[in-house]
Design a protein around this motif. Structure first.
Motif, PDB file in Angstrom:
ATOM      1  N   ASP A   1       0.818  -1.228   0.000  1.00  0.00           N
ATOM      2  CA  ASP A   1       0.000   0.000   0.000  1.00  0.00           C
ATOM      3  C   ASP A   1       0.845   1.269   0.000  1.00  0.00           C
ATOM      4  O   ASP A   1       0.406   2.338   0.471  1.00  0.00           O
TER       5      ASP A   1
ATOM      6  N   TYR B   1       4.263   6.290 -10.916  1.00  0.00           N
ATOM      7  CA  TYR B   1       3.339   5.226 -11.287  1.00  0.00           C
ATOM      8  C   TYR B   1       2.031   5.793 -11.818  1.00  0.00           C
ATOM      9  O   TYR B   1       1.502   6.785 -11.286  1.00  0.00           O
ATOM     10  N   ASP B   2       1.489   5.147 -12.847  1.00  0.00           N
ATOM     11  CA  ASP B   2       0.117   5.438 -13.230  1.00  0.00           C
ATOM     12  C   ASP B   2      -0.782   4.428 -12.529  1.00  0.00           C
ATOM     13  O   ASP B   2      -0.342   3.624 -11.717  1.00  0.00           O
ATOM     14  N   ASP B   3      -2.082   4.458 -12.829  1.00  0.00           N
ATOM     15  CA  ASP B   3      -3.027   3.598 -12.119  1.00  0.00           C
ATOM     16  C   ASP B   3      -2.713   2.124 -12.320  1.00  0.00           C
ATOM     17  O   ASP B   3      -2.886   1.308 -11.406  1.00  0.00           O
ATOM     18  N   ALA B   4      -2.274   1.758 -13.526  1.00  0.00           N
ATOM     19  CA  ALA B   4      -1.998   0.342 -13.803  1.00  0.00           C
ATOM     20  C   ALA B   4      -0.780  -0.139 -13.025  1.00  0.00           C
ATOM     21  O   ALA B   4      -0.811  -1.179 -12.367  1.00  0.00           O
TER      22      ALA B   4
ATOM     23  N   SER C   1       0.548   1.051 -10.383  1.00  0.00           N
ATOM     24  CA  SER C   1       0.380   1.127  -8.932  1.00  0.00           C
ATOM     25  C   SER C   1      -0.196  -0.164  -8.349  1.00  0.00           C
ATOM     26  O   SER C   1      -0.166  -0.367  -7.132  1.00  0.00           O
ATOM     27  N   ARG C   2      -0.680  -1.073  -9.205  1.00  0.00           N
ATOM     28  CA  ARG C   2      -1.159  -2.366  -8.711  1.00  0.00           C
ATOM     29  C   ARG C   2      -0.021  -3.189  -8.098  1.00  0.00           C
ATOM     30  O   ARG C   2      -0.273  -4.125  -7.334  1.00  0.00           O
TER      31      ARG C   2
END
Length: 507
Positions: free
Chosen positions: A358, A442-445, A447-448
């Protein structure tokens, strides 16, 4: 790339007027020949292993004496008879669970899983039967046969996998694939199918729906020219032309369900396999299931699971494995610490801030492999950066000490990270621990990657280590996050040992 086999519909088929083609000497028959020979060798190996293990267990428990089994339902019978029954039952279970199916041979984890599940079911059934029928079977007899047999069977399949991999690297034991789909999708699928020789796929031609170009046109994949053999109506002719034994369809919206069904029927008569790429990248087989709805085969994609029983199992494995590893390698840790302290100024351990679960920061521990204050020299060396993205990589980094270079070659500098695992900051297997500056970009992808704990090792470690590009590192990390399993973790740990011993991609 996940490829799902398409099951032929059960509806009544219309009369077909096209002549049934004979089997091709260079395509289907060649694949059948090597598969049949390989399956025979597997069957012989399985039989020898099962028989040897069962009789060894009998000898171990009873020696040369032929003892008897007491049972209320069947009276008395010898352990030799029981051993023969166990051999037959074990061999039958391996067949029932399709451990020698052409769909799984050489596949690794799935092949091992089927062997393990089948063997567990067999011995579980024996335990239940002995309880219900009051059979007094010696526990040591079964306790020796079960682990030795399971280990030997999996080890033999691993050896046979190496044989297949070696042959495929030489261009043998390959599946000749004709790819059908729009040009961009065809190139992507071909690139993924040929990413690793061990997978055994070789694209021999493509058909592009609506194609009206010149004869002799090619598409280039990984530096190799693949001929374009026509449109969607040219598939059967293209198969005979290039000797393909498998047709892979991608981006199939141009086909429509009727055309795809007709193609399946045509290929079935010619003994050619049809596989359909669902267009989903980096999703493992266990997360995919086929559910027929109103005559349509729908692919259901299960959500990744990061909590509950799986999380507990992973945490238990992390703690147990790290404790054992630190106990075993303690002399190595002591020797490395002394070598670092005596050969260069500065602390023995280097604490690097990394971002964990996280996005929470934590100090990742490593043996110091560079000169003191090496971080302050990064800016001056940035023009020599060989890495991609936000990663700084330099094959001949002048900041690395002589001892540090040796430790890096065999990943000894990373061993203190098992302490991070015991502190619950890292996992044994997981994504690569990212720096703060990486996470900020990081982009949203991407950041996983932060949905699970970073790992001491991972897919990135066994797929090239420092040789990987930024894009490949991210792709492997996201693939792990979406598909992680306990069996997958065990396989990665085993592959890591091989990569470290061979110092593959380390600098």
């Amino acid at each position: 790339m996940t490829v799902l086999e398409m099951a032929a519909p059960t509806k009544e088929r219309p009369q077909q007027h096209r002549r049934v083609a004979p089997e091709r000497a260079g395509g289907v028959s060649a694949r059948r020949k090597w598969q049949s020979a390989y399956l025979r060798r597997l069957a012989i190996t399985d039989t020898i292993i099962v028989a040897a293990v069962v009789f060894l267990a009998q000898w171990w428990r009873f020696g040369s004496d032929a003892d008897v089994v007491d049972g209320e339902a069947f009276g008395h019978f010898s352990y030799t008879a029981l051993s023969f029954a166990l051999i037959i039952g074990w061999f039958a279970v391996l067949r029932v669970f399709r451990t020698r199916s052409p769909r799984v041979i050489g596949s690794g984890p799935e092949e091992y899983r089927l062997i393990a599940v089948g063997t567990l079911r067999l011995f579980g059934l024996i335990a239940i039967a002995s309880l219900l029928l009051h059979l007094e079977i010696a526990r040591l007899y079964l306790a020796v046969a079960f682990p030795m047999g399971l280990t030997a069977l999996i080890a033999s399949r691993w050896i046979w996998r190496r044989v297949i991999a070696r042959e495929r690297a030489r261009g043998e034991f390959r599946t000749a694939v004709l790819v059908v789909g729009v040009r961009g999708a065809v190139v992507d699928l071909a690139r993924n199918l040929e990413r690793d020789d061990a997978h055994g796929y070789r694209v021999v031609g493509v058909c592009v729906p609506g194609y009206g170009g010149d004869v002799g046109e090619v598409v280039t994949v990984n530096g190799r020219d693949i001929p374009v053999l026509g449109d969607e109506h040219s598939v059967t002719d293209a198969i005979e032309q290039v000797g393909a034994d498998t047709v892979a369809v991608t981006a199939s919206e141009r086909f429509g369900p009727e055309r795809l069904r007709t193609l399946a029927w045509d290929l079935e008569r010619d003994h050619v396999d049809l596989v359909v790429a669902p267009g989903i990248l980096d999703v493992s087989g266990p997360r995919l299931s086929m559910r027929p709805v109103a005559g349509f085969p729908l692919i259901h994609v299960e959500r990744p699971r990061y909590h509950g029983a799986q999380k507990f199992t992973k945490t238990t494995f992390d703690i147990a494995f790290s404790t054992v590893v630190l106990a075993v390698i303690s002399p190595v840790l002591l020797a490395a610490a002394i070598a670092v302290k005596l050969t260069s100024k500065g602390p023995v351990l280097y604490k690097s801030e990394r971002m964990g679960l996280d996005g929470q920061p934590f100090p990742m521990l490593k043996f110091r492999s560079m000169v003191q204050n090496a971080d302050s020299q990064v800016t001056a060396l940035m023009k020599e950066n060989e890495g991609a993205g936000v990663l700084f990589k330099m094959r001949d980094d002048p900041r690395v000490t002589t001892v540090g270079r040796f430790m890096r070659r065999y990943s000894i500098d990373e061993l203190p990270q098992f302490v991070n695992v015991l502190r619950r900051e890292m996992s044994v297997v997981g994504p690569r621990p990212p720096l703060r500056r990486e996470v900020e970009m990081y982009d949203d992808a991407v950041s996983r990657r932060l949905l699970v704990k970073p790992g001491v090792t991972g897919l990135w470690q066994v797929s090239g280590r420092s040789d990987l590009s930024w894009e490949d590192t991210v792709r492997l990390d996201l693939s792990y996050v979406d598909n992680w399993s306990m069996m997958g973790d065990v396989m990665i740990v085993a592959k890591t040992l091989k990569a470290v011993v061979g110092s593959d991609g380390a600098y």
